[in-house]
Design an enzyme around this catalytic site. Structure first.
Site, mmCIF file in Angstrom:
data_model
loop_
_atom_site.group_PDB
_atom_site.id
_atom_site.type_symbol
_atom_site.label_atom_id
_atom_site.label_comp_id
_atom_site.label_asym_id
_atom_site.label_seq_id
_atom_site.Cartn_x
_atom_site.Cartn_y
_atom_site.Cartn_z
ATOM 1 N N TYR A 91 -14.194 18.966 -0.638
ATOM 2 C CA TYR A 91 -13.844 17.582 0.207
ATOM 3 C C TYR A 91 -13.521 17.621 1.344
ATOM 4 C CZ TYR A 91 -12.059 12.587 0.698
ATOM 5 O OH TYR A 91 -11.997 11.738 1.355
ATOM 6 N N HIS A 118 -11.045 4.474 11.692
ATOM 7 C CA HIS A 118 -10.043 4.247 10.549
ATOM 8 C C HIS A 118 -8.860 3.211 11.149
ATOM 9 C CE1 HIS A 118 -12.036 6.667 7.606
ATOM 10 N NE2 HIS A 118 -11.134 6.561 6.802
ATOM 11 N N ASN A 170 -3.794 10.606 5.863
ATOM 12 C CA ASN A 170 -3.718 10.898 4.650
ATOM 13 C C ASN A 170 -2.318 11.180 4.233
ATOM 14 O OD1 ASN A 170 -5.983 12.199 1.765
ATOM 15 N ND2 ASN A 170 -5.973 10.313 2.454
ATOM 16 N N TYR A 223 32.356 -17.770 -8.850
ATOM 17 C CA TYR A 223 31.487 -15.707 -9.282
ATOM 18 C C TYR A 223 30.997 -15.449 -7.491
ATOM 19 C CZ TYR A 223 30.265 -17.334 -13.681
ATOM 20 O OH TYR A 223 30.702 -17.816 -15.775
ATOM 21 N N ARG A 281 34.633 -14.177 -7.212
ATOM 22 C CA ARG A 281 34.816 -13.281 -7.859
ATOM 23 C C ARG A 281 33.671 -12.376 -8.259
ATOM 24 N NH1 ARG A 281 35.639 -15.665 -14.031
ATOM 25 N NH2 ARG A 281 35.076 -17.477 -12.717
ATOM 26 N N PHE A 330 -1.080 11.304 -1.661
ATOM 27 C CA PHE A 330 -1.318 9.882 -0.765
ATOM 28 C C PHE A 330 -0.537 8.732 -1.604
ATOM 29 C CE2 PHE A 330 -5.450 11.174 -2.143
ATOM 30 C CZ PHE A 330 -5.719 9.352 -3.193
ATOM 31 N N GLU A 346 -11.635 4.594 -4.943
ATOM 32 C CA GLU A 346 -10.099 3.818 -5.101
ATOM 33 C C GLU A 346 -10.161 2.880 -5.296
ATOM 34 O OE1 GLU A 346 -10.020 4.841 -0.749
ATOM 35 O OE2 GLU A 346 -10.520 7.236 -1.105
#
Length: 505
Positions: free
Chosen positions: A52, A82, A194, A277, A280, A326, A411
């Site tokens: 791959y 990409h 990646n 609060y 405190r 990844f 994916e």
């Protein structure tokens, strides 16, 4: 000079690289691992094995075999296709962090790139050439594909960069520095994109700012304690040891130190028996934020030194495994947790602001105005703080609970961690402005009470802050004051000598 090994990068080192311009180099041992890993990739290509990302397409195209004569085109096409991020660019310091973290990951020797790829990354860092990387477009799984593709463009002389404070083309910046663009070969494009370096880089920068802000919040809260004549008994060590959270104990100790010689704080029963609060419970609330910061730091430290690409190469190439390192889920959770914890610092700060300006809650002039009625004083500053706090609540919605399938459902679960890290940074930016408003109000309240009665350390802060924001003698455009103090808080110069000693211990 910081030496990257792929395994030992620390927060101290990344801080020097990012904010002090420290240069970087790679260790000899790490380069040897890189060379061994590269030999394995070259053998896979020569033997025409199906692996791959080396001899196949990507994502849903993982079953498409690519002939070895096309391996360079495969990697270049990957980067081109990409590099489709959108929106405003990441801050320049985040782009720098991405370069460093990507180089460090590749130096682990599991990625199969040539040493020249890592050397190119380090040349960019040392020459202060920072790719312009759009913030939007990453799903936070399969790596930060879109952002890191924009980073990779700079290595091959394409895309745009920030160089010497100016926007220019990558090729022009490289040429000016005598750096030649490289050609990506088998697996190198995939190895560059990646990974989780966009979300981690944004997370590291966010964490470093959050850590500083968390300390500043305690010092500013100490001024508010004086401005409201708060009860110091609530910070007694016995109370906090009785509960057992170390971070809570530490916050209480630091505030006791800041207020050690104050004549403006009170004992229980002197003016009132208990504080609200927001005064405190400062150790309990701020301490819980520190617990979260410690968790976030731990996860980021692991990820800074992690191999997050796919596939990974082991045992000199005898084992090449496709996995899912990844996937950004660990950082996605950490960033969402960081968002919530920092938003709470602003929430409690805004409540202290309200107590400083509301005449029904204190004995100070209404809204700290020099002429209540004629002049509004700090009235609308509290509005602004409330607006920022409300915005933070929206941004604090966890990004990690969402997932949208991609790549034709190959994916099918993603982390959205990069969205989480971006929102964390936005929240932190808002928190600092809320604290700037609290500081302005607390400074004024302490002045009304009598600055000669302030503690030594808070008085030191007061003196420094008054050089940035003068006393409120009449209404003015307070937006300028808020931004001026916000900038001062962000810069190193606002850290006072004694304050720095205490926060570093």
């Amino acid at each position: 000079m910081i030496t990257l090994t792929g395994q030992t990068l620390t927060f101290s080192e990344i801080n020097k690289i990012l904010f002090h311009g420290e240069e970087v180099t790679a260790s000899t041992e790490s380069i040897e691992r890189v060379i061994a890993s590269r030999k394995a990739v070259e053998k896979i290509v020569d033997d025409e094995k199906i692996v791959y990302g080396i001899t196949t397409g990507f994502g849903k195209f993982s079953d498409v075999y690519i002939d070895k004569k096309h391996v360079e085109s495969l990697q270049l096409n990957l980067i081109y296709s990409h590099a489709c991020g959108v929106g405003d660019p990441f801050p320049e310091v985040v782009s720098r962090a991405m370069i460093i973290l990507r180089a460090n990951a590749l130096l682990k020797g599991f990625s199969g790139v040539r040493p020249v790829v890592i050397e190119q990354l380090l040349k960019l860092a040392n020459a202060q050439i920072h790719p312009i990387i759009p913030q939007q477009g990453s799903l936070g799984a399969s790596g930060d594909l879109a952002p890191l593709s924009h980073l990779a463009l700079a290595l091959i002389g394409e895309g745009e960069v920030i160089y010497k404070g100016e926007k220019t083309t990558a090729m022009k910046a490289l040429t000016n520095e005598g750096i030649f663009p490289i050609t990506l070969t088998a697996k190198e494009g995939l190895a560059l994109i990646n990974g989780t370096q966009a979300m981690t880089a944004m997370g590291v920068v966010a964490y470093l700012e959050a850590e500083k802000i968390a300390h500043q919040a305690e010092l500013i809260a100490s001024l508010t304690m004086e401005g409201l004549q708060g009860i110091i008994d609530a910070f007694d060590e016995n109370i906090h040891l009785a509960r057992g959270y170390q971070e809570q104990v530490d916050v209480a100790k630091r505030i006791r130190t800041y207020l050690a010689d104050s004549k403006l704080t009170t004992k229980q029963g002197e003016i009132r028996v208990q504080d609200a609060y927001s005064l405190r419970c400062i150790p309990q609330v701020h301490g819980a934020t520190w617990q979260t910061l410690n968790y976030v730091k731990e996860k980021l430290l692991i990820e800074m030194n992690a191999a997050t690409d796919n596939p990974l190469i082991f045992e000199n190439g005898d084992k090449v495994i496709s996995g899912g390192n990844f996937h950004g889920q660990p950082i996605a959770f950490a960033m969402d947790f960081l968002k919530i914890a920092m938003a709470e610092l602003a929430n409690i700060s805004e409540r202290r602001i309200e107590r400083l300006v509301n005449p029904q809650l204190n004995d100070l002039p209404a809204f700290l105005s020099p002429e209540p009625g004629l002049q509004s004083g700090a009235m609308i500053m509290q509005y602004v703080a409330a607006s920022l706090v409300s915005e933070n609540k929206t941004l604090a919605h966890p990004a990690s609970v969402d997932s949208i399938p991609s790549s034709a459902n190959q994916e099918d679960h993603v982390s959205m961690g990069t969205i989480g890290s971006r929102h964390a940074y936005q929240i932190i930016t808002n928190v600092r402005r809320v604290l700037a408003i609290e500081a302005i109000c607390a400074l004024q309240a302490c002045e009304i009470r009598g600055i000669e009665r302030m503690a030594s350390m808070t008085k030191e802060f007061y003196d420094g802050a008054r050089k940035i924001v003068p006393s409120i003698k009449a209404d003015r455009v307070f937006a300028k004051d808020i931004e001026a103090l916000n900038k001062w808080l962000k810069e190193e110069s606002c850290i006072l000598e004694n304050f720095e000693i205490i926060t570093n211990n």
